[in-house]
Write an enzyme that holds these catalytic residues in place. Structure first.
Site, mmCIF file in Angstrom:
data_model
loop_
_atom_site.group_PDB
_atom_site.id
_atom_site.type_symbol
_atom_site.label_atom_id
_atom_site.label_comp_id
_atom_site.label_asym_id
_atom_site.label_seq_id
_atom_site.Cartn_x
_atom_site.Cartn_y
_atom_site.Cartn_z
ATOM 1 C CE LYS A 108 -4.835 1.031 0.832
ATOM 2 N NZ LYS A 108 -6.152 -0.038 -0.122
HETATM 3 N N1 GLU Z 1 -7.378 0.194 -3.611
HETATM 4 C C1 GLU Z 1 -8.485 -0.836 -3.448
HETATM 5 C C2 GLU Z 1 -7.798 -1.775 -1.594
HETATM 6 O O1 GLU Z 1 -7.685 -1.185 -1.536
HETATM 7 C C3 GLU Z 1 -7.081 -1.679 -4.625
HETATM 8 C C4 GLU Z 1 -6.421 -2.221 -4.825
HETATM 9 C C5 GLU Z 1 -5.771 -2.344 -6.015
HETATM 10 O O2 GLU Z 1 -6.714 -2.632 -6.980
HETATM 11 O O3 GLU Z 1 -4.865 -2.633 -6.364
HETATM 12 O O4 GLU Z 1 -8.283 -2.810 -2.441
#
Ligand code: GLU
Length: 477
Positions: A108
């Site tokens: 993240k």
């Molecule tokens: N930000 C989104 C999540 O928390 C999508 C992550 C992604 O598609 O890699 O799942």
């Protein structure tokens, strides 16, 4: 059990939930620790010359687990971003990907910024500079680390990021796969924008297919007519509310936003409210409902389903006891703290956990990544062939009807619908629907199959952690 006196932080919350699950598993303490910890967090402080002076920004990219690569997870732009939050979110990505069998580790990113304070061209400079810092260290890379949108980011930012990566890697044939959530014309996929909201809808539909599970929440029947409260009308909340009300007959009786809430027991027209927010900067003044200034009090209103779809920690030890919804659907990451979770469980509230409910986004990101690596749009090869096949069958049925002198015919509407081959959007929806159903069933089996598992969240963690453990074991760890 009594509720803890102190509210745990987001990261502590994730750890508490993880620990609750591993207590019921048979992992060696060493492996348990290896899975739980965040592998690395890169912090960068960079300066961008804007409005005549240099502004310094702080950004993070955490990698929680590399048991599978690339690692995956969004990049968040918000003033509240900090290391602990990014690490908690990275851990959730690991478990989320494992639960829906998306072959990625968890990561993240976050940039501490209020995007509303900057003009578009300034945001572009800042985003490109952040992307440069990450790409330089392979923290953006098609086979190593693939970001995506999250709070405060969307297609626009992903387009800048992919372009920045391309400028730095001019001969990488797979450059489009360095990030997902891109606009269609920059290598995106149909259905990604609404994927998380669509996933919330599919998750709820699957829950409603199981009468025993409904009973556990004190509900029955179908989604039709159910009273839903949505907190946060961003990308996820908006799409979930729109699909549930327009396609499943749910009544969105309240929407909670930054500046307050709108309540309407007859149901709120979601598109209309979204347009109002766009034009006025908030829900206040919306003509089709009652405005309540203290938005958080609306979380405690009577309803059938509560969908927190914005931030972490909106249901806490402070308000959990007063939350009346029998079913909470965690569309955001971490909206219920570990303390609140304990209070709600004791009350018998059923919680569909974040790592399952909002996994639709990363699932469709996976499809986009595969599309980018295969350099071909889904359905391009087979669509017309499928149509020709179906048309053959229709023609043959009509010939037989005609020859036997039957006075019946296939309707034109049926023929059109039956013959139409699946395009990319239909295939994405089918893949997402299948993923959400299967993942639910894997949690459900543990939830009902084991006496020591009392809730869906722990069931979800058990499924995920055992998959991650399996993959570490097969690596010889
Ligand atoms: N930000 C989104 C999540 O928390 C999508 C992550 C992604 O598609 O890699 O799942």
């Amino acid at each position: 059990m009594n509720a803890p006196l102190r509210e745990p932080s987001f990261r502590e919350s994730v750890d508490i939930m993880f620990n609750r699950a591993v207590r019921l598993m048979d992992l060696s303490p060493g492996l348990e620790e290896k899975i739980r910890v965040c592998n690395s967090t890169y912090t960068v402080r960079f300066g961008v010359r804007l409005r005549g002076s240099i502004h310094t920004f702080t950004g993070y990219r955490s990698v929680h687990s590399e048991h599978m690569e690339p690692v995956k997870g969004g990049i968040r732009f918000a003033p509240s971003v900090h290391q602990d939050e990014v690490e908690a979110l990275a851990a959730l990505m690991t478990y989320k990907c494992a639960l829906v069998e998306v072959p990625f580790g968890g990561s993240k990113g976050g940039l501490r910024i209020d995007p509303r304070e900057w003009e578009e061209h300034e945001m572009e400079l800042i985003t490109r500079r952040f992307a440069y810092e990450l790409a330089k260290r392979d923290l953006i890379h098609p086979s190593q680390n693939v970001p995506a949108p999250d709070m405060g980011t969307g297609e626009r930012e992903m387009a800048w990021i992919v372009d920045q990566y391309r400028r730095m890697n001019t001969t990488d044939i797979n450059s489009a796969a360095c990030v997902t959530g891109k606009p269609l014309n920059a290598g995106g996929i149909h259905g990604r924008v609404e994927a998380t909201g669509r996933g919330v809808q599919y998750a709820l539909r699957e829950f409603f297919r199981h009468p025993d599970d409904l009973k556990a929440a004190g509900l029955d029947g179908t989604l039709d007519g159910k009273r839903v409260i949505v907190q946060g009308l961003g990308n996820v909340g908006f799409h979930a509310a729109k699909f549930l009300s327009e396609e499943d007959g749910c009544r969105i009786v309240a929407v909670i936003e930054r500046d307050g809430a709108i309540v309407n027991p007859k149901g709120i027209p979601i598109e209309f409210l979204k347009t109002h927010i766009g034009a006025n900067g908030g829900v206040k003044g919306f003509p089709r409902g009652t405005y309540v200034e203290d938005g958080s009090s609306v979380l405690e209103m009577e309803c059938d389903i509560l969908i927190p779809a914005a931030m972490e920690a909106v249901i806490t030890i402070e308000n959990a006891a007063r939350v009346r919804a029998p079913l909470i659907v965690e569309a955001a990451n971490g909206p219920v703290t570990a303390g609140a979770d304990e209070i709600l469980r004791a009350k018998g509230t059923v919680i569909m956990p974040d790592l399952y409910v909002n996994a639709g986004g990363v699932t469709v990101s996976y499809f986009e990544w595969v599309k980018n690596l295969s350099h071909i749009r889904f359905g391009r090869m087979q669509r017309r062939q499928e149509e020709a096949h179906s048309l053959m069958l229709v023609n043959e049925i009509e010939r037989i009807l005609h020859e036997t002198g039957a006075q019946m015919n296939l309707s034109d509407a049926f023929k059109q619908e039956f013959v139409r081959g699946a395009g990319e959007l239909e295939l994405v929806r089918s893949g997402l629907d299948d993923t959400m159903r299967i993942a639910y069933q894997s949690m459900r089996e543990i939830w009902h199959g084991r006496k020591d598992v009392e809730d869906l969240r722990i069931a979800a963690y058990i499924v995920s952690i055992s998959r991650v453990a399996q993959s570490y074991r097969s690596k010889g760890l």
